[in-house]
Design an enzyme around this catalytic site. Structure first.
Site, PDB file in Angstrom:
ATOM      1  CG  ASP A  79       9.778 -13.989 -12.949  1.00 23.30           C
ATOM      2  OD1 ASP A  79       9.292 -14.973 -12.366  1.00 23.30           O
ATOM      3  OD2 ASP A  79      10.601 -14.101 -13.884  1.00 23.30           O
TER       4      ASP A  79
ATOM      5  CD  GLU B  92       6.070 -13.702 -10.707  1.00 27.83           C
ATOM      6  OE1 GLU B  92       6.720 -14.763 -10.711  1.00 27.83           O
ATOM      7  OE2 GLU B  92       5.520 -13.248 -11.743  1.00 27.83           O
TER       8      GLU B  92
ATOM      9  CD  GLU C  48       3.387 -10.963 -14.376  1.00 31.16           C
ATOM     10  OE1 GLU C  48       3.565 -12.099 -14.846  1.00 31.16           O
ATOM     11  OE2 GLU C  48       2.457 -10.217 -14.741  1.00 31.16           O
TER      12      GLU C  48
ATOM     13  CG  ASP D 242       0.735 -13.251 -13.332  1.00 36.66           C
ATOM     14  OD1 ASP D 242       1.666 -14.058 -13.174  1.00 36.66           O
ATOM     15  OD2 ASP D 242      -0.077 -13.298 -14.276  1.00 36.66           O
TER      16      ASP D 242
END
Length: 241
Positions: free
Chosen positions: A47, A119, A43, A116
């Protein structure tokens, strides 16, 4: 874990079984299975890739926009709300490995978990195929939101907006009443926004801040539907004014 062939088709890219399983492993599942690795590192990686991909596209495609407007649009399309909407379109929630507590509270449809995991999937694609493939997938899935007026509204600081509206309309004091539930490793919060002692919008989130922001956004929506507030960016006027 549910057969992931259909998910990979929707993503438009292949991910090896081990990496895909890791990307779909929520910390609540890992906690119940002896502390196995979670998707949080993926994640973190995804991101960064998401942010760069969106920023680069915005910069190149909008030479006349100011830094502030570019930042606002980026914030909107990488927000929890926007990413969760993409995840729902892909039915990502059906594939996430969740602990029993999250299953009982419909964790597969919680915006924070969906965002989440999206990502993490981006991070997984990067590890398997490199930057160009990951970026291509990001823009194929997230790119359309750059032209979506409703999605861009997600970049609004709703709490500040509500404060300004309440003050301008003399609606009374603002109070967020927040309750939390779940174990320490997987807390969730519900916020109800009261203005002048009256309950308005509600919101949920993995943190008190996220829950309050959603409650403020929901309140803006309720006021807009009641005719006391325009769409984001407009000038507010009371109904009947």
């Amino acid at each position: 874990m549910k057969n992931t062939e259909e998910l990979l088709k929707r993503l438009g890219v292949d991910i090896d079984a081990e990496t895909l399983r890791l990307a779909l492993t929520h910390r609540s599942y890992a906690y119940e299975h002896g502390g196995i690795p979670t998707n949080e590192r993926l994640e973190f990686l995804g991101d960064s890739i998401l942010g760069f991909s969106v920023t680069d596209t915005l910069y190149r495609d909008n030479p006349d926009l100011s830094e502030g407007e570019l930042a606002k649009r980026r914030s909107a399309v990488v927000s929890t709300k926007a990413l969760a909407s993409v995840a729902r379109q892909l039915n990502v929630g059906d594939y996430i490995l969740l602990g029993q507590g999250e299953k009982l509270t419909n964790g597969k449809d919680k915006s924070s978990i969906l965002a989440d995991t999206t990502e993490a999937l981006i991070g997984a694609v990067y590890l398997c195929h490199g930057m160009e493939t990951a970026r291509s997938m990001v823009m194929r899935l997230i790119g359309p939101l750059l032209h979506d007026a409703e999605a861009l509204g997600a970049g609004t600081d709703w709490k500040t907006s509500i404060q300004e509206i309440a003050a301008a309309r003399k609606l009374g004091d603002i109070e967020y009443r927040v309750t939390g539930s779940g174990p320490d490793h997987s807390r969730s919060f519900v916020a109800v926004l009261h203005i002048g002692g009256r309950a308005y919008g509600t919101g949920t989130g993995r943190s008190k801040k996220d829950a309050e922001q959603e409650a403020a956004a929901d309140t803006c929506r309720l006021l807009r539907e009641a005719g006391t507030l325009p769409v984001p960016g407009g000038s507010a006027s009371p109904a009947g004014a």
